[in-house]
Each structure stands twice: as C-alpha cells, then as structure tokens.
Design an enzyme around this catalytic site. Structure first.
Site, PDB file in Angstrom:
ATOM      1  N   HIS A  72       2.793  17.971  -3.914  1.00 50.41           N
ATOM      2  CA  HIS A  72       3.827  18.185  -2.899  1.00 50.41           C
ATOM      3  C   HIS A  72       3.868  19.645  -2.453  1.00 50.41           C
ATOM      4  O   HIS A  72       4.406  19.967  -1.391  1.00 50.41           O
ATOM      5  CB  HIS A  72       5.186  17.767  -3.471  1.00 50.41           C
ATOM      6  CG  HIS A  72       6.134  17.227  -2.457  1.00 50.41           C
ATOM      7  ND1 HIS A  72       6.314  17.805  -1.228  1.00 50.41           N
ATOM      8  CD2 HIS A  72       6.983  16.159  -2.494  1.00 50.41           C
ATOM      9  CE1 HIS A  72       7.230  17.124  -0.552  1.00 50.41           C
ATOM     10  NE2 HIS A  72       7.638  16.118  -1.292  1.00 50.41           N
ATOM     11  N   ASP A 104      -5.573   5.135  11.122  1.00 44.31           N
ATOM     12  CA  ASP A 104      -6.585   4.162  11.559  1.00 44.31           C
ATOM     13  C   ASP A 104      -7.967   4.740  11.264  1.00 44.31           C
ATOM     14  O   ASP A 104      -8.369   5.741  11.846  1.00 44.31           O
ATOM     15  CB  ASP A 104      -6.427   3.886  13.055  1.00 44.31           C
ATOM     16  CG  ASP A 104      -7.410   2.844  13.578  1.00 44.31           C
ATOM     17  OD1 ASP A 104      -8.261   2.372  12.798  1.00 44.31           O
ATOM     18  OD2 ASP A 104      -7.335   2.515  14.781  1.00 44.31           O
TER      19      ASP A 104
END
Length: 434
Positions: free
Chosen positions: A164, A371
C-alpha cells in the site's frame, strides 16, 4: 469438486528497457507512510481467453509497464542517516516484481461457485491459492506480486498483491489498466503516470484525517471475526435508491444496509454512538496531479446514535451518509480536526467492536475497467485475512466489490461468529420487505 491450483516457480519481471525517469529515491508522503508495510490483494476474474498465451502476454506487458511505472519495481527502504524517512529505493540490480504462472483444473463457473461457498479464511479455501502468498519478509524486497491463473474454459484470474506504500486502490487500478493496454498492443499507457508529486509529498495529512487515525488507533482491538461473502441484492438497492428523498447512490444504499443490519445485532446501548468509517479518494480535494498513483486516501465518517441506526428508517440513514460525504471538503480543510471529531462523536464511550464499522469500496476505482484483450473484468474479489493478519485489528471491516446482476458483492469481516447468522438474517429481512 476438488479444485487444484498448480503454480510455476516465481520469477522476477524487470522493466523491459531503461526507465523513462531516473530518480533514485522517492520519499513517501505523509499519506503513504501509515500504510507503507501493508500488503493488499485484489483478484480480477476474466471469462474469456486472450488470443495469445495468457500468462506470457500479461508477463510481457508487465515488463513494458514497469518502464513507465518504474518505482513499482523498487522496494521500501528507511534512511536512518536522514531522520529515518521511508522512501522507495529505485536503485540496485534486483529491481523488479514477482510473477507466477498458474493453472486450475476447473471452469470459471465452477471456481466462482466454490469461492462463494467457502469461508475465505478457511485454510483450504481456493481463493487463497489465486494470489502470491506474501509474507512480512517479502515486503522488504518487493512492492508487487502478480499471479495469472488460467482455467480449463480459457478464462483466467489475475491476482495482484501490492504494498500500500507504493499505491492506493485507484493507483494500482491505474497501473493494472496500463498493463492491460500494453497487452492489447497500445504503444504506451493512456494515462501518464505520476508518482512524485511535490504538492502531495510536502503536504501534511489533513488534521481531521489525523484525528480519525488517532481515534481508531486508541480503540480496543477486535478478534475472532467471521469472514464471509455476502450479496446486497439489486432489488433492495434499487428500492432504497428510488425511495430516498434525493436519489441515493449505490454506495449510500449498500452502506446503509450494512450499517443498520450490523448495528441491530451488536448494539448494547442505544444512546452510544454508531460510527460508519469510510475511505475517500482525496485526489481532487488535495490537488494531486492527473495520473498520480501514490496513496491519496483520507478517512471520513458518518455518526448517529446506535438506536437511530438500528431502528430508524433506512432512508434516514442514507441521508446521514450523504451529508457526511458532502462534508468531506470542509473536513479536509478544517484546522482543528480533534474538535470536529469530538463534536461528531460526543462524549459517550466508543467501543471498537460495537460502535465502529469500516467500509471500503472498490467499486468505480478502475478495477472493473481492466482489459487484457479479452474483455473487461467479470468479477472483482479480495482476500482480506492475508492483509489483516499483518496489521492491528482495530475496526470491523467490509469490502464493497463489483456489482453483478444479483447485487453488490461484499466481503464481510465485521461480526464475530456469535453474531454472524443474525447479521446475515437481518440483511435477508430487509430484502424481504422490498
């Protein structure tokens, strides 16, 4: 059905060519530092195969992406000679990210049925096999681990675990989108990435956010929470959206359901405060540059009496949550965060388990738009026990994930086993009223 995930040996993927920028050190901002050593995992499922070899295509695109996102190939270090500042070290011969190619003897439908049926914290749960098993020691050497698991049907799951400290949710989603774009043949990412933003690097944490961090860190730790997948149905969400005085958002509707149902089963004092804590993408409020992918998340909250949350009209809760969201710009600018927090919470004792619910939403931050060449993400999942085992357990938490035709999926880690059945029954009761 017994599903077996077979993994290849991990390999290091390095930038495919010299980086587009050559800064040796990137100091962590005040927003990065509190989460610098926390690993987070996201699992992205895709129904259809890539025309070329799936794992190899993504691996190649990953190497190309690291040219533009070279800090992700670095590691977190501490400069003991300069005040103990944490920074991303972008030097050395061992720069890169870890990559694992895997396969599973099942279809996507079979895998998702098993994921939904199993408790995610069960040691035999298949979801645990879909991402690299990052350990605390791994965090000293890498910032990103990627596993691509191909299935019998041609579909595949991309498991991404990251530190993170190098990126928050929207930031890592931006990076994974870039990997997808390069996998599809684009010459460069459509968003120019920024990791070094002087305005963010030199900006103090907003006082209200600091006050919230101190507030939750002072609460009694929670334990023995029940981890389950739960769906807040589309019919219930739509009922709330349409019925609210001002048309509600999906986030407001789902948050109201979880807040009310949980408070009903854990409440011991109707007069005690019930706090809904939620993470906010603060980029537009703090003036971050377009393309900035470092941590830019602030904490905010909605507060009411427990009795009001448990027994009030759920449309009223939607209003409370909406007003809390509307106050975000004011809270981020406030000079006296402690005073604002005391005004909201009051003088009543706040218990970490009974009074607090932390909701983080992974909807609409970019994971749905990834994608790699075979269509956008079909499902977004996570595996919180791995992350939560490496940090203090202060707040019961829910992860709001991608919506489906059935509703919004939530990874719930917010009630103990004693309260679990009652909590899920309360959600079912609300659905039955629509």
């Amino acid at each position: 059905m017994s599903i077996v995930v077979s993994k290849s040996a991990p390999v290091v993927v390095r930038p495919s060519e010299p980086a587009t920028s050559t800064a040796d050190k990137i100091l962590l901002s005040t927003l990065d530092k509190p989460v610098a050593t926390i690993p987070v995992t996201v699992l992205l499922a895709f129904d259809h195969p890539i025309h070329d070899a799936t794992a190899e295509t993504i691996k190649t695109a990953l190497a190309q992406s690291l040219v533009h996102y070279y800090p992700i190939a670095g590691r977190i270090s501490c400069d003991n000679d300069d005040g103990g500042h944490f920074y991303i070290d972008c030097t050395g011969e061992d720069l890169g990210v870890t990559f694992v190619a895997a396969s599973a003897n099942c279809t996507m439908e079979e895998l998702m049925c098993l994921v939904d049926d199993q408790a995610p914290d069960d040691e035999t749960a298949v979801v645990q096999q879909l991402a690299f098993n990052c350990t605390p020691d791994d965090l000293h050497h890498r910032l990103l681990w990627v596993q691509v698991t191909t299935l019998n049907c041609g579909g595949f799951v991309v498991g991404v675990t990251w530190s993170h400290g190098v990126a928050d949710g929207p930031g890592i989603a931006q990076f994974i989108q870039a990997v997808g774009e390069l996998a599809r043949g684009l010459p460069s990412p459509s968003v120019v990435p920024v990791r070094l933003d002087d305005k963010i690097a030199t900006q103090a944490v907003p006082p209200f956010t600091m006050a919230v961090h101190r507030f939750i860190s002072g609460l009694k730790p929670v334990s023995n929470l029940d981890v389950r997948n739960v769906t807040v149905s589309s019919s219930l969400i739509n009922h709330i959206i349409v019925g609210a005085r001002r048309r509600a958002t999906v986030f407001e509707a789902v948050a109201a359901v979880l807040w009310q149902c949980r408070t009903r089963v854990v409440m011991t004092d109707p007069e005690a405060p019930a706090v809904l804590l939620f993470a906010v993408n603060a980029r537009k409020y703090l003036g971050a540059k377009d393309g900035y992918y470092g941590c830019c998340t602030a904490m905010h909250m909605a507060v009411s009496k427990s009795g009001t949350v448990a027994n009030g009209d759920i449309m009223k809760l939607v209003g409370i949550i909406r007003r809390a969201k509307e106050q975000i710009p004011e809270q981020l600018k406030a000079d006296d965060g402690e005073m604002m927090l005391r005004t909201m919470v009051g003088e009543k004792q706040v218990n970490g388990y009974e009074s607090l619910l932390y909701l983080t939403s992974w909807r609409n931050i970019g994971f749905e738009d990834v994608d790699f060449g075979s269509g956008k993400t079909a499902r977004v999942m996570t595996y919180p026990p791995r992350m939560l085992s490496m940090m203090p357990r202060i707040a019961p938490i829910c992860f709001m994930l991608k919506a489906t035709e059935e509703g919004v999926r939530v990874m719930s880690d917010c009630v103990t086993a004693d309260h679990a059945d009652a909590f899920y029954q309360e959600i079912a009761k609300l659905k039955a009223t629509t």
